[in-house]
Design a protein around this motif. Structure first.
Motif, PDB file in Angstrom:
ATOM      1  N   ALA A   1       0.832  -1.199   0.000  1.00  0.00           N
ATOM      2  CA  ALA A   1       0.000   0.000   0.000  1.00  0.00           C
ATOM      3  C   ALA A   1       0.869   1.253   0.000  1.00  0.00           C
ATOM      4  O   ALA A   1       0.625   2.209  -0.743  1.00  0.00           O
ATOM      5  N   ARG A   2       1.919   1.247   0.792  1.00  0.00           N
ATOM      6  CA  ARG A   2       2.771   2.435   0.883  1.00  0.00           C
ATOM      7  C   ARG A   2       3.680   2.555  -0.340  1.00  0.00           C
ATOM      8  O   ARG A   2       4.045   3.661  -0.742  1.00  0.00           O
ATOM      9  N   ALA A   3       4.059   1.425  -0.920  1.00  0.00           N
ATOM     10  CA  ALA A   3       4.838   1.468  -2.158  1.00  0.00           C
ATOM     11  C   ALA A   3       4.018   2.088  -3.286  1.00  0.00           C
ATOM     12  O   ALA A   3       4.533   2.892  -4.078  1.00  0.00           O
ATOM     13  N   ASP A   4       2.751   1.714  -3.380  1.00  0.00           N
ATOM     14  CA  ASP A   4       1.883   2.318  -4.393  1.00  0.00           C
ATOM     15  C   ASP A   4       1.738   3.814  -4.162  1.00  0.00           C
ATOM     16  O   ASP A   4       1.718   4.614  -5.108  1.00  0.00           O
ATOM     17  N   LEU A   5       1.646   4.195  -2.888  1.00  0.00           N
ATOM     18  CA  LEU A   5       1.520   5.611  -2.557  1.00  0.00           C
ATOM     19  C   LEU A   5       2.772   6.380  -2.982  1.00  0.00           C
ATOM     20  O   LEU A   5       2.691   7.474  -3.561  1.00  0.00           O
ATOM     21  N   ALA A   6       3.951   5.819  -2.709  1.00  0.00           N
ATOM     22  CA  ALA A   6       5.201   6.478  -3.103  1.00  0.00           C
ATOM     23  C   ALA A   6       5.298   6.602  -4.621  1.00  0.00           C
ATOM     24  O   ALA A   6       5.758   7.621  -5.145  1.00  0.00           O
ATOM     25  N   TRP A   7       4.871   5.579  -5.326  1.00  0.00           N
ATOM     26  CA  TRP A   7       4.928   5.600  -6.792  1.00  0.00           C
ATOM     27  C   TRP A   7       4.021   6.682  -7.358  1.00  0.00           C
ATOM     28  O   TRP A   7       4.415   7.437  -8.259  1.00  0.00           O
ATOM     29  N   GLU A   8       2.810   6.780  -6.831  1.00  0.00           N
ATOM     30  CA  GLU A   8       1.881   7.805  -7.310  1.00  0.00           C
ATOM     31  C   GLU A   8       2.327   9.205  -6.904  1.00  0.00           C
ATOM     32  O   GLU A   8       2.143  10.161  -7.659  1.00  0.00           O
ATOM     33  N   LEU A   9       2.915   9.336  -5.730  1.00  0.00           N
ATOM     34  CA  LEU A   9       3.426  10.636  -5.305  1.00  0.00           C
ATOM     35  C   LEU A   9       4.524  11.114  -6.238  1.00  0.00           C
ATOM     36  O   LEU A   9       4.561  12.285  -6.640  1.00  0.00           O
ATOM     37  N   ARG A  10       5.404  10.204  -6.613  1.00  0.00           N
ATOM     38  CA  ARG A  10       6.476  10.562  -7.544  1.00  0.00           C
ATOM     39  C   ARG A  10       5.909  10.992  -8.897  1.00  0.00           C
ATOM     40  O   ARG A  10       6.360  11.964  -9.502  1.00  0.00           O
ATOM     41  N   ARG A  11       4.902  10.278  -9.386  1.00  0.00           N
ATOM     42  CA  ARG A  11       4.292  10.633 -10.671  1.00  0.00           C
ATOM     43  C   ARG A  11       3.678  12.023 -10.625  1.00  0.00           C
ATOM     44  O   ARG A  11       3.857  12.829 -11.546  1.00  0.00           O
ATOM     45  N   LEU A  12       2.952  12.349  -9.552  1.00  0.00           N
ATOM     46  CA  LEU A  12       2.315  13.659  -9.463  1.00  0.00           C
ATOM     47  C   LEU A  12       3.358  14.770  -9.372  1.00  0.00           C
ATOM     48  O   LEU A  12       3.210  15.828  -9.998  1.00  0.00           O
ATOM     49  N   VAL A  13       4.423  14.521  -8.596  1.00  0.00           N
ATOM     50  CA  VAL A  13       5.477  15.531  -8.461  1.00  0.00           C
ATOM     51  C   VAL A  13       6.158  15.788  -9.799  1.00  0.00           C
ATOM     52  O   VAL A  13       6.411  16.939 -10.182  1.00  0.00           O
ATOM     53  N   GLU A  14       6.463  14.724 -10.533  1.00  0.00           N
ATOM     54  CA  GLU A  14       7.109  14.901 -11.832  1.00  0.00           C
ATOM     55  C   GLU A  14       6.215  15.667 -12.801  1.00  0.00           C
ATOM     56  O   GLU A  14       6.700  16.471 -13.604  1.00  0.00           O
ATOM     57  N   THR A  15       4.909  15.440 -12.719  1.00  0.00           N
ATOM     58  CA  THR A  15       3.983  16.102 -13.643  1.00  0.00           C
ATOM     59  C   THR A  15       3.745  17.560 -13.269  1.00  0.00           C
ATOM     60  O   THR A  15       3.757  18.433 -14.139  1.00  0.00           O
ATOM     61  N   GLU A  16       3.538  17.843 -11.982  1.00  0.00           N
ATOM     62  CA  GLU A  16       3.104  19.170 -11.562  1.00  0.00           C
ATOM     63  C   GLU A  16       4.239  20.109 -11.165  1.00  0.00           C
ATOM     64  O   GLU A  16       4.145  21.316 -11.344  1.00  0.00           O
ATOM     65  N   LEU A  17       5.319  19.563 -10.594  1.00  0.00           N
ATOM     66  CA  LEU A  17       6.382  20.425 -10.085  1.00  0.00           C
ATOM     67  C   LEU A  17       7.632  20.391 -10.953  1.00  0.00           C
ATOM     68  O   LEU A  17       8.254  21.431 -11.190  1.00  0.00           O
TER      69      LEU A  17
END
Length: 562
Positions: A197-213
């Motif tokens: 669950a936390r690995a999926d969260l880290a993966w999605e967090l990285r994707r959002l950061v790369e896209t938005e920031l």
């Protein structure tokens, strides 16, 4: 087929997508599965334990009940929903053995115990139950881990999507913290091992950061400044070009650890952004390295000097921070002061690997304070402590140098140079210098070594000089005076000392600095096994045939063959 293979498969399923668990368990013979459940090395995550509790074979279900009753670090932890216990009690008349899960009392109890919460349920738990209590009683401790457990439970059961939680979950900092490799606790104090669950969260967090920031330093400034104060989601914080215009001042409520959140974001930022943030912080030093910094829990992101030091001293630790801190000395005097403090913080960081510690002890960087901080690390071994003692800047005062590095409760490794010393004069002076600061078994170990080389009288004299009276002397020393031998000193020195922090396997290798938020096994399962029954069959066959390679290697090998 072997029970050991079934146990390893159960451990691997903690990294699997919840939807794949029932199909994979159906591939294993019930008898082997029951034996695997009883193997104390098998890790049973809540999702797997619930599937096993409802298994068609009664033998498997009873094996789960036995593991639940036995406890242990790998046993199925009864979470706030009590799902495993409930299933077992419904199945077996008279109830199944096991502990009753701890729950919160009050009107919000049912929300926090929801077995499969969705995002709306989590939001209701936050706003209707958790926040009102924290505003009135900021010291409430049990509610916060229960909220974390609620989010994790939703991720594990698949009722909360990781991408949606990162984009819309509240508050932003609490969601970011879940992605880190720290050990969050469940409501009853058990370790939550929800790795997938936390690995999926880290993966999605990285994707959002790369896209938005991306590499926009200005937007990173805004996010790092606002993430600790807003109740809004991380997606809103990252997308709003004017930082929402609304700050809710919730940073002091104890919903998250400030520096775990900050360092988690720093770990997924582009290295150039991290370097620029730290370079800008160099322009706001707060004084010589001897001056104490402001309390870290009270600072704002705008206090750049404390920010620059804190990111070097906390986890997760990334390579960009390490390379900046260990780079060439800055030319400005004020910048050198802050670099010294950064290196001291890095020396005490539990995540700093051995390669970083060796660089901190290099001739062009080393200082007395760096030696002390590395020497006092709980994970320093005998060889490292002995090497640091040999670095004494003033050889004629090396016993005083050694004594100055001992912590108040020295570890056996810190006492290794004393045990290996053969000069009674050196040992006497080192113990005399250290006795005023150390205590417990470490003090008695020093006395025992001195008595071995120089007799008991110097020990009694030092202890009397330290305490000032016979009545205040350590009981073991008084007992040795009464008995006329060193037995009481040796017995006291053997008493167990306080244990240091439990090491997390694989988290202190040099390679982890490149991606401290990586979950290698979970990422490999996501990429190669999710929704692939034919590949899962190959993995099951390999494990049940006795493959003893690391689970990651087994997964990679089976995926590459198909």
């Amino acid at each position: 087929m072997t029970a050991a293979g079934a146990a390893r498969l159960l451990t691997l399923l903690a990294s699997a997508r919840p939807g794949d668990v029932p199909r994979v368990l159906a591939l294993v013979d019930a008898a082997e599965l029951a034996e695997g459940v009883l193997d104390p090395r098998a890790e049973l995550c809540p999702v797997v334990a619930e599937q096993l509790a409802g298994h068609p074979s009664e033998r498997v279900a009873r094996a789960v009940a036995e593991r639940l009753a036995a406890g242990g670090p790998q046993a199925p932890a009864p979470d706030a929903s009590g799902g495993v216990t409930r299933l077992l009690r419904e199945r077996f008349a008279g109830g199944a053995p096991g502990r009753r899960p701890a729950v919160l009392t009050g009107r919000g109890r049912d929300i926090l115990r929801h077995p499969a919460p969705d995002l709306a349920t989590a939001r209701s738990a936050l706003h209707d139950y958790l926040l009102p209590r924290l505003w009135l009683q900021p010291d409430v401790g049990r509610a916060v881990p229960s909220y974390r457990a609620l989010l994790i439970r939703g991720l594990e059961r698949g009722t909360i999507d990781a991408a949606t939680l990162v984009s819309d979950g509240q508050p932003a900092a609490a969601i970011v913290e879940l992605a880190a490799h720290d050990r969050l606790m469940t409501a009853d104090g058990r370790v939550d091992r929800a790795r997938r669950a936390r690995a999926d969260l880290a993966w999605e967090l990285r994707r959002l950061v790369e896209t938005e920031l991306g590499a926009q330093v200005g937007r990173w400034h805004r996010v790092l400044a606002g993430v600790h104060e807003t109740l809004h989601s991380f997606g809103q914080l990252a997308r709003d070009p004017v930082f929402l215009g609304r700050v809710d001042s919730v940073g002091g409520l104890g919903l998250w650890d400030r520096w775990t959140v900050t360092n988690t974001l720093i770990a997924i930022a582009p290295p150039a952004v991290v370097t620029q943030l730290l370079r800008e912080a160099d322009d706001f030093p707060y004084g010589p390295s001897g001056d104490p910094p402001p309390p870290l829990v009270t600072i704002n992101r705008d206090d750049d000097a404390v920010f620059a030091v804190a990111v070097a001293g906390h986890e997760p630790l990334c390579r960009a921070v390490v390379e900046f801190v260990l780079a060439d000395e800055p030319k400005a005097e004020a910048h050198r002061h802050i670099r010294e403090r950064q290196r001291e913080a890095l020396a005490g960081n539990p995540a700093a690997p051995d390669s970083v510690l060796r660089r901190l002890l290099a001739p062009e960087i080393i200082s007395g304070e760096l030696c002390r901080r590395v020497f006092r690390r709980p994970d320093s071994d005998d060889a490292r402590c002995a090497a640091i003692v040999r670095l004494a800047p003033y050889p004629e005062f090396d016993e005083e140098w050694y004594a100055s590095m001992l912590s108040a409760r020295p570890t056996p490794a810190q006492l290794a140079p004393l045990r290996s010393a053969t000069d009674p004069v050196w040992v006497h002076e080192a113990v005399r210098q250290a006795a005023v600061r150390i205590e417990g078994p470490g003090l008695l170990a020093c006395y025992a070594r001195l008595a071995e080389l120089a007799g008991l009288e110097p020990v009694w004299a030092l202890e009397l000089d330290r305490t000032g009276s016979l009545e205040r002397m350590h009981p073991a020393v008084r007992a040795s005076m009464a008995a006329g031998d060193a037995g009481p000193l040796l017995d006291g020195a053997r008493a167990p000392s306080e244990a240091g922090p439990e090491p997390v396997p694989g988290r202190r290798s040099d390679a982890v600095l490149d991606d401290p938020l990586a979950w290698p096994l979970e990422d490999a399962v996501r990429a190669g096994l999710d929704g692939r029954p034919e590949r899962w069959r190959a993995v099951v066959k390999a494990l049940m045939s006795g493959a003893d390679d690391p689970l990651l290697d087994v997964v990679v090998a089976c995926v590459s063959e198909l």
